[in-house]
Design a protein around this motif. Structure first.
Motif, PDB file in Angstrom:
ATOM      1  N   ILE A 133       0.803  -1.163   0.033  1.00  0.00           N
ATOM      2  CA  ILE A 133       0.008  -0.102   0.037  1.00  0.00           C
ATOM      3  C   ILE A 133       0.767   1.285   0.028  1.00  0.00           C
ATOM      4  CG2 ILE A 133      -1.751   1.259   1.433  1.00  0.00           C
ATOM      5  CD1 ILE A 133      -2.935  -1.390   2.263  1.00  0.00           C
ATOM      6  N   LEU A 134       2.163   1.168   0.835  1.00  0.00           N
ATOM      7  CA  LEU A 134       2.763   2.576   1.041  1.00  0.00           C
ATOM      8  C   LEU A 134       3.642   2.702  -0.517  1.00  0.00           C
ATOM      9  CD1 LEU A 134       4.171   4.165   2.881  1.00  0.00           C
ATOM     10  CD2 LEU A 134       6.132   2.752   3.017  1.00  0.00           C
ATOM     11  N   LEU A 135       3.699   1.623  -1.299  1.00  0.00           N
ATOM     12  CA  LEU A 135       4.437   1.785  -2.776  1.00  0.00           C
ATOM     13  C   LEU A 135       3.275   2.299  -3.621  1.00  0.00           C
ATOM     14  CD1 LEU A 135       6.448  -1.422  -3.029  1.00  0.00           C
ATOM     15  CD2 LEU A 135       7.344   0.627  -2.803  1.00  0.00           C
ATOM     16  N   VAL A 136       2.003   1.970  -3.261  1.00  0.00           N
ATOM     17  CA  VAL A 136       0.893   2.658  -4.305  1.00  0.00           C
ATOM     18  C   VAL A 136       0.834   3.840  -3.703  1.00  0.00           C
ATOM     19  CG1 VAL A 136      -1.469   2.494  -4.445  1.00  0.00           C
ATOM     20  CG2 VAL A 136      -0.391   0.169  -4.368  1.00  0.00           C
ATOM     21  N   LEU A 137       0.976   4.192  -2.801  1.00  0.00           N
ATOM     22  CA  LEU A 137       0.722   5.624  -2.088  1.00  0.00           C
ATOM     23  C   LEU A 137       1.830   6.737  -2.650  1.00  0.00           C
ATOM     24  CD1 LEU A 137      -1.215   5.369   0.936  1.00  0.00           C
ATOM     25  CD2 LEU A 137      -2.321   5.452  -1.302  1.00  0.00           C
ATOM     26  N   TRP A 138       2.959   6.107  -2.216  1.00  0.00           N
ATOM     27  CA  TRP A 138       4.161   7.107  -2.358  1.00  0.00           C
ATOM     28  C   TRP A 138       4.875   7.321  -3.595  1.00  0.00           C
ATOM     29  CZ3 TRP A 138       8.961   5.938  -4.440  1.00  0.00           C
ATOM     30  CH2 TRP A 138       9.950   7.102  -4.388  1.00  0.00           C
ATOM     31  N   THR A 139       4.780   6.511  -4.536  1.00  0.00           N
ATOM     32  CA  THR A 139       5.469   6.860  -5.983  1.00  0.00           C
ATOM     33  C   THR A 139       5.118   8.086  -6.611  1.00  0.00           C
ATOM     34  OG1 THR A 139       5.512   4.215  -6.171  1.00  0.00           O
ATOM     35  CG2 THR A 139       5.917   5.492  -8.197  1.00  0.00           C
ATOM     36  N   PRO A 140       3.914   8.200  -6.840  1.00  0.00           N
ATOM     37  CA  PRO A 140       3.554   9.587  -7.577  1.00  0.00           C
ATOM     38  C   PRO A 140       3.861  10.844  -6.904  1.00  0.00           C
ATOM     39  CG  PRO A 140       1.826   8.103  -7.819  1.00  0.00           C
ATOM     40  CD  PRO A 140       2.769   7.506  -6.502  1.00  0.00           C
ATOM     41  N   LEU A 141       4.119  10.773  -5.559  1.00  0.00           N
ATOM     42  CA  LEU A 141       4.514  11.948  -4.727  1.00  0.00           C
ATOM     43  C   LEU A 141       5.715  12.756  -5.546  1.00  0.00           C
ATOM     44  CD1 LEU A 141       3.558  13.459  -2.417  1.00  0.00           C
ATOM     45  CD2 LEU A 141       5.255  12.367  -1.246  1.00  0.00           C
ATOM     46  N   SER A 142       6.773  12.005  -5.940  1.00  0.00           N
ATOM     47  CA  SER A 142       7.719  12.484  -6.829  1.00  0.00           C
ATOM     48  C   SER A 142       7.667  11.809  -8.021  1.00  0.00           C
ATOM     49  CB  SER A 142       9.175  12.292  -6.180  1.00  0.00           C
ATOM     50  OG  SER A 142       9.187  11.058  -5.734  1.00  0.00           O
ATOM     51  N   GLY A 143       6.710  11.513  -8.615  1.00  0.00           N
ATOM     52  CA  GLY A 143       6.571  10.752  -9.712  1.00  0.00           C
ATOM     53  C   GLY A 143       6.147  11.140 -11.098  1.00  0.00           C
ATOM     54  N   PHE A 144       6.925  12.451 -11.359  1.00  0.00           N
ATOM     55  CA  PHE A 144       6.657  12.892 -12.668  1.00  0.00           C
ATOM     56  C   PHE A 144       8.174  13.521 -13.309  1.00  0.00           C
ATOM     57  CE2 PHE A 144       2.233  13.509 -11.099  1.00  0.00           C
ATOM     58  CZ  PHE A 144       1.739  13.291 -12.251  1.00  0.00           C
ATOM     59  N   ALA A 145       8.204  13.652 -14.444  1.00  0.00           N
ATOM     60  CA  ALA A 145       9.704  13.798 -14.872  1.00  0.00           C
ATOM     61  C   ALA A 145      10.032  15.447 -14.311  1.00  0.00           C
ATOM     62  CB  ALA A 145       9.732  13.961 -16.457  1.00  0.00           C
ATOM     63  N   SER A 146      11.067  15.491 -14.383  1.00  0.00           N
ATOM     64  CA  SER A 146      11.800  16.835 -13.682  1.00  0.00           C
ATOM     65  C   SER A 146      10.963  17.954 -14.535  1.00  0.00           C
ATOM     66  CB  SER A 146      13.202  16.968 -14.079  1.00  0.00           C
ATOM     67  OG  SER A 146      13.682  18.423 -13.595  1.00  0.00           O
ATOM     68  N   PRO A 147      10.528  19.126 -13.738  1.00  0.00           N
ATOM     69  CA  PRO A 147       9.827  20.299 -14.367  1.00  0.00           C
ATOM     70  C   PRO A 147      10.674  20.823 -15.634  1.00  0.00           C
ATOM     71  CG  PRO A 147       9.505  20.561 -12.140  1.00  0.00           C
ATOM     72  CD  PRO A 147      10.802  19.302 -12.502  1.00  0.00           C
ATOM     73  N   SER A 148      10.037  22.106 -16.041  1.00  0.00           N
ATOM     74  CA  SER A 148      10.661  22.744 -16.951  1.00  0.00           C
ATOM     75  C   SER A 148      12.035  23.497 -16.515  1.00  0.00           C
ATOM     76  CB  SER A 148       9.659  24.014 -17.713  1.00  0.00           C
ATOM     77  OG  SER A 148       9.459  24.985 -16.438  1.00  0.00           O
ATOM     78  N   ASP A 149      12.522  24.464 -17.287  1.00  0.00           N
ATOM     79  CA  ASP A 149      14.002  24.881 -16.835  1.00  0.00           C
ATOM     80  C   ASP A 149      13.790  25.946 -16.078  1.00  0.00           C
ATOM     81  OD1 ASP A 149      12.801  26.530 -18.890  1.00  0.00           O
ATOM     82  OD2 ASP A 149      14.643  26.390 -20.039  1.00  0.00           O
ATOM     83  N   HIS A 150      12.536  26.208 -15.623  1.00  0.00           N
ATOM     84  CA  HIS A 150      12.311  27.272 -14.401  1.00  0.00           C
ATOM     85  C   HIS A 150      13.175  26.994 -13.246  1.00  0.00           C
ATOM     86  CE1 HIS A 150      10.374  30.006 -11.699  1.00  0.00           C
ATOM     87  NE2 HIS A 150       9.830  30.721 -12.560  1.00  0.00           N
ATOM     88  N   PRO A 151      13.997  27.891 -12.821  1.00  0.00           N
ATOM     89  CA  PRO A 151      14.929  27.791 -11.592  1.00  0.00           C
ATOM     90  C   PRO A 151      14.276  27.553 -10.389  1.00  0.00           C
ATOM     91  CG  PRO A 151      15.040  30.040 -12.234  1.00  0.00           C
ATOM     92  CD  PRO A 151      14.069  29.326 -13.231  1.00  0.00           C
ATOM     93  N   LEU A 152      13.221  27.930 -10.057  1.00  0.00           N
ATOM     94  CA  LEU A 152      12.624  27.549  -8.664  1.00  0.00           C
ATOM     95  C   LEU A 152      11.834  26.466  -8.785  1.00  0.00           C
ATOM     96  CD1 LEU A 152      10.824  31.074  -7.906  1.00  0.00           C
ATOM     97  CD2 LEU A 152      12.577  29.938  -6.623  1.00  0.00           C
ATOM     98  N   LEU A 153      11.341  25.992 -10.092  1.00  0.00           N
ATOM     99  CA  LEU A 153      10.722  24.567 -10.004  1.00  0.00           C
ATOM    100  C   LEU A 153      11.701  23.571  -9.990  1.00  0.00           C
ATOM    101  CD1 LEU A 153       8.044  25.242 -12.732  1.00  0.00           C
ATOM    102  CD2 LEU A 153       7.657  25.215 -10.342  1.00  0.00           C
ATOM    103  N   GLN A 154      12.756  23.856 -10.509  1.00  0.00           N
ATOM    104  CA  GLN A 154      13.775  22.922 -10.525  1.00  0.00           C
ATOM    105  C   GLN A 154      14.594  22.700  -9.190  1.00  0.00           C
ATOM    106  OE1 GLN A 154      15.031  21.145 -12.971  1.00  0.00           O
ATOM    107  NE2 GLN A 154      14.702  21.658 -14.886  1.00  0.00           N
ATOM    108  N   LYS A 155      14.690  23.771  -8.411  1.00  0.00           N
ATOM    109  CA  LYS A 155      15.094  23.630  -7.082  1.00  0.00           C
ATOM    110  C   LYS A 155      13.853  22.914  -6.291  1.00  0.00           C
ATOM    111  CE  LYS A 155      17.963  27.973  -6.946  1.00  0.00           C
ATOM    112  NZ  LYS A 155      18.065  29.249  -6.284  1.00  0.00           N
ATOM    113  N   GLY A 156      12.664  23.217  -6.433  1.00  0.00           N
ATOM    114  CA  GLY A 156      11.612  22.538  -5.854  1.00  0.00           C
ATOM    115  C   GLY A 156      11.649  20.954  -6.049  1.00  0.00           C
TER     116      GLY A 156
END
Length: 536
Positions: free
Chosen positions: A9-32
């Motif tokens: 269940i933990l694997l089901v819930l956690w993965t997408p929390l950081s589960g997208f490719a890196s954002p655009s080249d916007h510096p603040l989004l990259q740092k986040g």
């Protein structure tokens, strides 16, 4: 539920929390993003929010949409409602982007749909989640998706099929997800995908393949400093060593390493998972003293982790259990009393024969007296427990009232803020400055209060003030719907200025409406309108 089920269940819930490719080249989004991958959610949220505020000032729809999406990813782990709110706003911004950048708007839409699917999984809305992920797969399977969204959709469908015990479909989707992740070199969630493939290989008793997958997962997680993924991989490796090597010592080493990583995390679910893995290991070793200590630690963590509402539910269940136990004891005592009565009749008959029977009869009378006292005591305890349950229900009712009052206040404030914004926009429009009137009118239309605001207001207001509108209508049939709104706002003790802002009219109009209302209510000059409404 055992620790392996919890891990799934933990694997089901956690993965997408950081589960997208890196954002655009916007510096603040990259740092986040970098902070989010390292499980620093608070720091990540600050960067994403700064990006959103700047984009809002610059009216950059693309960055606004992306910032809101990652705010949703960062928030839903601690608050599903907040995460859903952010992703819904992001979906709206991506829709506004369709005319100027349709390709980015389309990819953004499917990212949002996949995040909503993930939230639905956590809410156990499995059917709705499956429909959304299937839509994402259907639209992106023939496109060159570099965002990782297609892989995430396959991952979600794999989990949902696994919940349905469809191992074939689950493995197919997991394999497709891994292909997408490896193709895009998405290190944020490759560890989880490798763990899932390792579990599948382990089920097939493929020792080497499963171990390779688990080591790959751990290696990538350590390089990216992804603590969540490191914990998952270490627990999977511990399970592997028990299953194939019967090496409890090595498994315990992995579990303890995972626990050290989990302790400082804000999400205590990970610490609970690691402790429960140790509990299962100690049970197999027969070390029940250590099992007891670890179980106590889990209880302590859960006690500090769950919300007041959950505590109230637990207390209610405890009271119900105690009442049930007292009722059971009462039934036993009543049955014993019936048996004692029959015995007493026999002793009375024997008393006429010999003195020994009399002595026995006397001893039984004493026992009856003692049991009657026990019965009385049990009844008193039952009454006390019932009273406690009644108080608990009253407290829960009071909590509901307070919640509804807070919702009513929130709606009222929201209405005030929206109408204040409208007044400011109208002021700007009246100044006839170079600003495009068309744009300002669109903004006015966008923030105009809909009937739903009043419907929500009326629902919460009526839930707190039962039959308030009905009583007024019955007593004063000529009273209008606008008059009822005035009455409700007076009941909330709002000033004339606040009422004018909510109703989007001038204060003089409010005064006029109050004067007409006094006539309809047939109030004398010396009678105070507010005092009268408060007594209704």
């Amino acid at each position: 539920m055992n620790w392996m089920q919890r891990l799934f269940i933990l694997l089901v819930l956690w993965t997408p929390l950081s589960g997208f490719a890196s954002p655009s080249d916007h510096p603040l989004l990259q740092k986040g993003w970098a902070a989010l991958v390292k499980d620093n959610e608070n720091e990540a949220f600050r960067y994403f929010w700064q990006a959103y505020e700047i984009a809002k000032k610059e009216n950059n729809t693309a960055i606004k949409a992306e910032s809101l999406l990652y705010l949703g990813i960062c928030s839903y782990g601690s608050s599903l409602e907040k995460g859903l709110q952010f992703v819904t706003q992001s979906l709206s911004e991506y829709k506004n982007l369709e005319n100027t950048n349709p390709e980015k708007a389309l990819i953004g839409r499917y990212k949002c749909l996949q995040l909503i699917s993930t939230i639905y999984v956590r809410q156990k809305k499995y059917t709705e989640a499956k429909e959304l992920s299937e839509e994402v797969v259907a639209e992106l399977k023939d496109k060159n998706d570099t965002s990782g969204t297609l892989g995430l959709a396959h991952n979600t469908l794999g989990r949902l099929n696994e919940l349905d015990n469809d191992d074939y479909e689950a493995e197919r989707h997991y394999s497709l997800a891994l292909q997408e992740f490896e193709k895009g070199k998405n290190t944020a969630y490759l560890p989880t995908s490798y763990c899932k493939m390792g579990e599948i290989a382990q089920k097939k008793n493929d020792k080497k393949t499963s171990l390779d997958y688990f080591y790959k997962a751990l290696s990538i997680a350590e390089k990216s400093e992804n603590k969540h993924a490191q914990i998952n991989a270490m627990i999977a490796l511990g399970k592997w060593h028990i299953a194939f090597e019967n090496d409890f010592l090595q498994a315990e080493i992995y579990y303890n390493k995972a626990r050290i990583l989990a302790v400082p995390l804000s999400d205590k679910t990970f610490e609970i998972i690691t402790i429960e893995a140790l509990i299962e290991l100690k049970k197999q070793e027969g070390d029940f003293e250590e099992v007891s200590k670890l179980q106590h630690q889990v209880i302590v963590i859960k006690d500090s982790f769950y919300s007041f509402e959950r505590e109230q539910i637990v207390k209610s269940l405890e009271v119900q259990f105690e009442v049930s136990e007292k009722n059971r004891k009462l039934d036993l005592l009543s049955a014993e009393k019936e048996v004692t009565k029959l015995t007493n009749y026999l002793l009375v008959g024997l008393l006429l024969v010999i003195i020994v029977v009399f002595t026995i009869f006397y001893s039984f009378l004493k026992r009856i007296n003692k049991r009657d006292k026990q019965l009385l005591k049990a009844k008193e305890e039952l009454v006390a427990l019932m009273e406690a349950q009644k108080q608990l229900k009253e407290q829960q009712f009071q909590n509901d009232i307070e919640f509804k009052e807070s919702q009513l206040s929130a709606i009222t404030i929201q209405m005030l803020e929206k109408n204040e914004l409208l007044d400011e926009i109208k002021t700007v429009l009246n100044k006839k400055e170079p600003t495009s009137e068309k744009d300002i009118k669109k903004l006015v239309s966008k923030y105009t209060i809909q009937d739903n605001n009043w419907k929500d207001f009326d629902n919460y207001f009526e839930s707190i003030n039962k039959n308030f509108y009905t009583r007024l209508k019955q007593k004063y049939p000529d009273i209008s719907s606008n008059d009822l709104k005035i009455c409700a706002l007076i009941k909330l003790n709002l000033s004339i200025k606040e009422m004018a802002s909510i109703l989007n009219i001038s204060p003089d109009s409010v005064k006029t409406a109050r004067h007409r209302l006094r006539k309809k209510l047939q109030l004398n000059t010396e009678e105070n309108l507010t005092d009268f409404i408060l007594t209704v």
